[in-house]
Design an enzyme around this catalytic site. Structure first.
Site, PDB file in Angstrom:
ATOM      1  N   ASP A  19       0.862  -1.165   0.000  1.00 16.39           N
ATOM      2  CA  ASP A  19       0.000   0.000   0.000  1.00 16.39           C
ATOM      3  C   ASP A  19       0.912   1.232   0.000  1.00 16.39           C
ATOM      4  O   ASP A  19       2.099   1.133   0.323  1.00 16.39           O
ATOM      5  CB  ASP A  19      -0.871  -0.040   1.265  1.00 16.39           C
ATOM      6  CG  ASP A  19      -1.655   1.234   1.467  1.00 16.39           C
ATOM      7  OD1 ASP A  19      -2.386   1.642   0.546  1.00 16.39           O
ATOM      8  OD2 ASP A  19      -1.532   1.826   2.560  1.00 16.39           O
ATOM      9  N   ASP A  21      -0.191   5.170   0.907  1.00 14.39           N
ATOM     10  CA  ASP A  21      -0.454   6.128   1.979  1.00 14.39           C
ATOM     11  C   ASP A  21      -0.567   5.417   3.322  1.00 14.39           C
ATOM     12  O   ASP A  21      -1.376   4.505   3.498  1.00 14.39           O
ATOM     13  CB  ASP A  21      -1.743   6.893   1.698  1.00 14.39           C
ATOM     14  CG  ASP A  21      -1.627   7.773   0.462  1.00 14.39           C
ATOM     15  OD1 ASP A  21      -0.897   8.770   0.522  1.00 14.39           O
ATOM     16  OD2 ASP A  21      -2.255   7.450  -0.559  1.00 14.39           O
TER      17      ASP A  21
END
Length: 221
Positions: A19, A21
């Site tokens: 991922d 953020d």
């Protein structure tokens, strides 16, 4: 032996999926500034929903608010443009740049709920080079927690998601990794409160190392 050692002892992975953020970089300050200004237009206290925006596509977060007369697609685009303009405070999670720099280019991917233009802008602000496989909001019909995003990333690398490890920070992304059948490691650098999870956790990447075995697979320690 740490929980991470216990999970990965004797186990190797075809690829690592990240991922963006909250995992590789922190954009919380910038994102929450933008969403707070946006919510004020509708008389909404952003504190009531900000914890739920992380790890989700903007359009999905807007839809969940059920604001009468609002076009979620148009509002999500406006929010994205504002986020592209505001990257003050965006920075790499400690050790993230160094960790991904050790990985073979064809063995890792970023899987983000952000639109591509915003994702590229934030990676540049954090000083992280985009990988060859880079899945963004435009690439998938449904966002996290749907596992399709991680399955697509693994497939583009030439593997299946259940042969990969996923690095995540948010509940929606963790559920996506689980549903894809991947091993999950939770990065807690941006968490404000203790986080309950059955998966191994690390505050950041400074204590993590990856090596390439003789058979080309990745070993984590």
């Amino acid at each position: 032996m740490t929980d991470l050692d216990a999970l990965f002892q004797g186990r190797s992975f075809a690829a690592l999926l990240f991922d963006m953020d909250g995992t590789l970089l922190s954009s919380i300050e910038a994102a929450e500034r933008v969403w707070t200004r946006w919510a004020a237009q509708f008389g909404i206290d952003a504190r009531t929903f900000l914890p739920d925006i992380h790890g989700r596509r903007a359009v999905d977060s807007v839809r969940r608010l059920n604001i009468p007369g609002v076009d979620p697609e148009a509002e999500a685009e406006a929010i994205t443009l504002a986020e592209i303009e505001d990257v003050a405070g965006v920075h790499a999670i400690p050790g993230a740049r160094e960790f991904v720099a050790t990985l073979p280019k064809d063995r890792w991917a970023i899987v983000t709920s952000a639109p591509r233009a915003l994702a590229v802008r934030r990676l540049e602000a954090a000083g992280i080079a985009a990988p060859e496989v880079f899945i963004t909001a435009e690439d998938i019909p449904r966002g996290k927690p749907d596992p399709a995003c991680y399955q697509l990333a693994a497939r583009k690398l030439g593997w299946t998601a259940d042969d990969c490890a996923v690095f995540e920070d948010a509940p929606a992304g963790i559920r996506a990794g689980e549903a894809a059948g991947a091993a999950v490691v939770v990065i807690t650098a941006t968490h404000q409160h203790p986080f309950e999870t059955p998966h191994p956790t690390r505050a950041d990447f400074r204590s993590l190392h990856a090596s390439v075995r003789d058979d080309g697979r990745l070993q984590l320690r």
